[in-house]
Motif scaffolding. Structure first.
Motif: not given
Length: 250
Positions: A66-94
């Motif tokens: 149910x926590x934010x860090x229970x979702x992991x988001x990553x790219x195959x290659x470095x993308x400096x703007x990934x965290x500004x585009x997609x993130x775990x913000x609301x927790x609970x699998x969202x």
């Protein structure tokens, strides 16, 4: 009328592409003879708005927590703007994705933000929201909910958000009414004629009648037609949507 799209990304960053809704779907392509495309309501839904496309390919995995860090988001290659585009913000699998725009609609028009219609992703579900973009002075986010623990992948160029407009305030004035069909003789007759034609056509298909097999399916709705003895074809029927591409203006 204009749908105003104001990029909110930082200087030097290109906002996600916005394109008119596209008709094609992989699962529809895989039907025998692309039979699914004969369903005009689905084709129209697919193209009745604009897609916002992923600016990069990324992976996301949820462990069921149910926590934010229970979702992991990553790219195959470095993308400096990934965290500004997609993130775990609301927790609970969202997963929360930023559209990169603030939208302004004409007075009285709201925006429906959702997943692209009939675009299926296993293991994750797009959430939908209606936003009063005719006055809102800040952007909204697009959110997806994992339906079970596991991993998903969004490809660059894949629609992560679908936007369309509606005059939703008039919904408060609409009163749903349930009536007997025989209280509307004209409509009852139209329905009866259609049902008779439909039944006869299906029986001919079952018997493998050559003409019916060649015809394959009835096209009354696709062509905006009534069965011939009921009424002439509609002049206001639409069977193909052609929305405008976004254009840059100062």
């Amino acid at each position: 009328m204009e749908l105003e799209c104001y990029p909110t990304v930082e200087a030097g960053v290109t906002p996600p592409d916005i394109v008119p809704g596209r008709q094609n779907r992989d699962w529809m392509d895989n039907f025998h003879a692309r039979h699914a495309y004969r369903c005009l309501p689905m084709n129209m839904a697919n193209t009745s708005g604009w897609e916002i496309l992923c600016p990069m390919t990324f992976n996301a995995e949820w462990n069921g927590g149910i926590h934010q860090d229970d979702i992991r988001i990553w790219t195959d290659y470095p993308q400096p703007h990934l965290s500004r585009f997609a993130k775990s913000h609301f927790s609970h699998g969202v997963i929360t994705m930023h559209t990169g725009y603030m939208f302004k609609t004409p007075p009285g028009w709201s925006m429906l933000a959702m997943g692209a219609p009939n675009h299926i992703k296993d293991g994750i579900q797009p959430l939908a929201g209606v936003v009063e973009t005719d006055w809102l002075p800040f952007p909204f986010t697009m959110n997806w909910l994992f339906t079970r623990p596991g991993r998903v992948r969004f490809e660059k160029g894949e629609p992560f958000c679908f936007i369309t407009l509606l005059q939703d305030k008039f919904l408060h004035d609409i009163q749903p009414v349930i009536r007997r069909l025989d209280s509307n003789p004209e409509l009852a007759n139209q329905y009866g004629v259609w049902e008779k034609h439909r039944t006869e056509f299906n029986q001919r298909i079952f018997r493998q009648d050559p003409e019916a097999t060649k015809e394959a399916w009835q096209r009354y709705y696709f062509k905006g037609e009534y069965p011939e003895e009921v009424a002439p074809a509609r002049e206001d029927h639409v069977n193909k949507r052609r929305l405008k591409e976004p254009t840059w203006r100062r």
